[in-house]
Design an enzyme around this catalytic site. Structure first.
Site, PDB file in Angstrom:
ATOM      1  N   PHE A   1       0.204  10.546  -7.448  1.00 16.36           N
ATOM      2  CA  PHE A   1      -0.058   9.099  -7.248  1.00 16.36           C
ATOM      3  C   PHE A   1      -0.654   8.190  -8.321  1.00 16.36           C
ATOM      4  CE2 PHE A   1      -0.145  10.891  -2.714  1.00 16.36           C
ATOM      5  CZ  PHE A   1       1.354  11.037  -2.825  1.00 16.36           C
TER       6      PHE A   1
ATOM      7  N   TRP B   1       2.395   1.804  -3.422  1.00 17.26           N
ATOM      8  CA  TRP B   1       1.461   2.038  -4.379  1.00 17.26           C
ATOM      9  C   TRP B   1       1.405   3.621  -4.600  1.00 17.26           C
ATOM     10  CZ3 TRP B   1      -2.904   5.199  -3.979  1.00 17.26           C
ATOM     11  CH2 TRP B   1      -3.831   5.475  -4.613  1.00 17.26           C
ATOM     12  N   HIS B   2       1.629   4.163  -3.263  1.00 12.46           N
ATOM     13  CA  HIS B   2       1.521   5.620  -3.290  1.00 12.46           C
ATOM     14  C   HIS B   2       2.426   6.308  -4.085  1.00 12.46           C
ATOM     15  CE1 HIS B   2      -1.323   5.071  -0.151  1.00 12.46           C
ATOM     16  NE2 HIS B   2      -1.502   6.302  -0.245  1.00 12.46           N
ATOM     17  N   GLY B   3       3.938   5.619  -4.249  1.00  8.92           N
ATOM     18  CA  GLY B   3       4.862   6.528  -4.905  1.00  8.92           C
ATOM     19  C   GLY B   3       6.204   5.502  -4.760  1.00  8.92           C
TER      20      GLY B   3
ATOM     21  N   SER C   1       0.784  -1.182  -0.002  1.00  8.26           N
ATOM     22  CA  SER C   1       0.157   0.140   0.035  1.00  8.26           C
ATOM     23  C   SER C   1       0.938   1.193   0.059  1.00  8.26           C
ATOM     24  CB  SER C   1      -0.760   0.001   1.295  1.00  8.26           C
ATOM     25  OG  SER C   1      -1.662   1.314   1.402  1.00  8.26           O
TER      26      SER C   1
END
Length: 487
Positions: free
Chosen positions: A487, A329-331, A326
């Protein structure tokens, strides 16, 4: 052509009524309405960068075709699995290339450099397509659900294309499930005054969160984080506090506008935020923050790994995998990975003591004030969250550690001194007002929805007028983009 189509822009203020009027003009034809939404959504995305519209079209064609192929009864399990992997590879391939290519190249070079081996590998000047993390997950989940036989594949290409590209939530979610949103493109929509009022209320509340709360907090948060070495620990705490509210106002504000806009067109999107800063532990926080992403990872990563139906050791492994993925996933930055791992560490004591599902209802439900114990739990959870946000906001891990080192120094107890004292005072007043509305409206879908239901028409309109006044006073000349667009 319009500039970037931001929800808080004048361009969108013209775009939305135009599409709304045209859409309801053809209320007798679902097909025409879907075509209007599809064209409007493609135009909406093209205003960002028309070149990347091809990625959405390819994902749409691939997953539509995969869905139809998976629905054929004569297909063998081996072929069905191959079709599923085709969908996953295409979607994750797009996401991996545009978002993570340079990150992996840099890690590859640095890994060999540790052993004294110089590797020459060129990074690419890659532009991250806006919203790619959201629509790839949305369309990929459709193929997975069809493969699992949880939903039936659609043979309506226009409806499916509209589902993938639906402009209210295309750029930053919520990440919708096909089981919820896709059928709504096949049903006749009827405009109702109740939907119109609720939609406009939520749009208003979302704009207030973004323009008045998030953008004002951003000025101080950016000032402090960008010059953190110059400030005392007490000022660094203020910077972390204001970023904590900035990211909440910014992202939940986008979700509110998206959900409200969808409702104007007769669609119901899933709730994406549920008053997360009133959570009594980290587990509750993650049930209330970015719900569409948290539930996506739960259903498509955590449960397939075995979820909680495995040994405690494997359960811990599964939790760490979900939180770390997770974060990634953001960066493409180690700060996000560490942020995810840190939240897993915060979650671990609850998991080990089987207390991770203690708080399923909103705090102090049916009561005006929380108990002392609840207030303490909320405060402690908020502090944990604020600490983790430092890693999310920092440019590098070194920056994050330096920032935290500055907080936990003797200067933590110094009187805060920095530029923008007036702005600080204004932000504190706005935050107190904001959180008071959030608290009194916490039992509703969004704050002013619950508050206004119990008020007279005069009080409702006074509140609306005051929020509009504040938005008008603080709306910038140059629109500020939403944080999650990166993102």
């Amino acid at each position: 052509m319009f500039a970037k189509m931001l929800f808080n822009s004048l361009d969108f203020a013209f775009f939305l009524p135009l599409v709304f009027s045209l859409y309801w003009l053809f209320h007798k034809s679902i097909k025409i309405q879907n075509i209007i939404l599809l064209l409007a959504s493609y135009y909406f995305y093209s205003c960002w960068d028309w070149r990347f519209l091809s990625l959405i079209v390819i994902s749409t064609i691939v997953d539509y075709s995969v869905g139809l192929a998976l629905s054929k009864k004569e297909e063998s399990q081996k072929k069905r699995m191959a079709l599923l992997w085709l969908s996953i590879i295409v979607n994750i391939g797009f996401l991996g290339f545009f978002k993570y290519y340079n990150f992996f190249i840099e890690q590859f070079i640095q890994s060999f450099a540790l052993f004294g081996v110089a590797i020459k590998a060129n990074s690419l000047n890659i532009i991250l397509p806006v919203g790619i993390s959201f629509y790839t997950f949305q369309t990929m989940s459709y193929s997975i659900d069809v493969y699992r036989k949880k939903i039936k594949a659609t043979n309506d290409f226009i409806a499916f294309s509209s589902f993938v590209s639906f402009f209210p939530q295309l750029v930053a979610g919520p990440i919708e499930r096909a089981s919820n949103l896709l059928p709504q493109f096949s049903f006749k929509r009827r405009f109702s005054r109740a939907d119109g009022v609720a939609g406009m209320q939520q749009i208003l509340w979302g704009l207030f969160k973004k323009v008045v709360i998030a953008d004002n907090c951003a000025e101080i948060a950016n000032l402090v984080f960008n010059n953190s070495a110059e400030y005392s620990g007490s000022v660094l705490v203020i910077g972390a506090l204001f970023f904590t509210f900035q990211i909440y106002g910014d992202f939940s504000g986008y979700s509110d506008i998206a959900i409200g806009t969808a409702r104007l067109f007769g669609f119901r999107l899933m709730k994406n935020f549920s008053f997360p800063y009133f959570s009594r532990d980290i587990a509750e926080f993650w049930r209330r923050w970015h719900i569409s992403l948290s539930s996506w990872f739960r259903d498509y990563v955590y449960i397939p790994l075995g979820g909680s139906r495995v040994s405690k050791r494997k359960n811990i492994r599964n939790v760490f995998i979900v939180f770390i993925v997770s974060g990634f996933w953001h960066g493409a930055n180690w700060t996000f990975i560490f942020w995810g791992a840190l939240n897993a560490v915060f979650f671990l004591p609850l998991l080990l003591t089987d207390n991770n599902r203690n708080h399923l209802e909103i705090v102090a439900k049916g009561r005006l004030f929380p108990s002392i114990k609840e207030l303490f739990s909320i405060g402690l959870t908020f502090l944990h969250t604020m600490l983790a946000w430092v890693f999310f906001r920092a440019e590098t891990l070194a920056h994050a550690w330096s920032y935290l080192k500055g907080i936990f120094s003797k200067s933590l107890f110094a009187i805060p001194q920095f530029e923008g004292n007036t702005q600080f005072t204004i932000c504190i007043i706005l935050l107190v007002f904001f959180m008071a509305l959030e608290w009194f409206g916490r039992e509703g879908d969004f704050a002013i929805d619950h508050i206004t239901k119990s008020q007279s028409r005069l009080k409702r309109w006074l509140l609306y007028a005051f929020l509009i006044f504040l938005i008008g006073m603080y709306i910038p000349t140059n629109e500020n983009a939403f944080i999650y667009f990166q993102f």
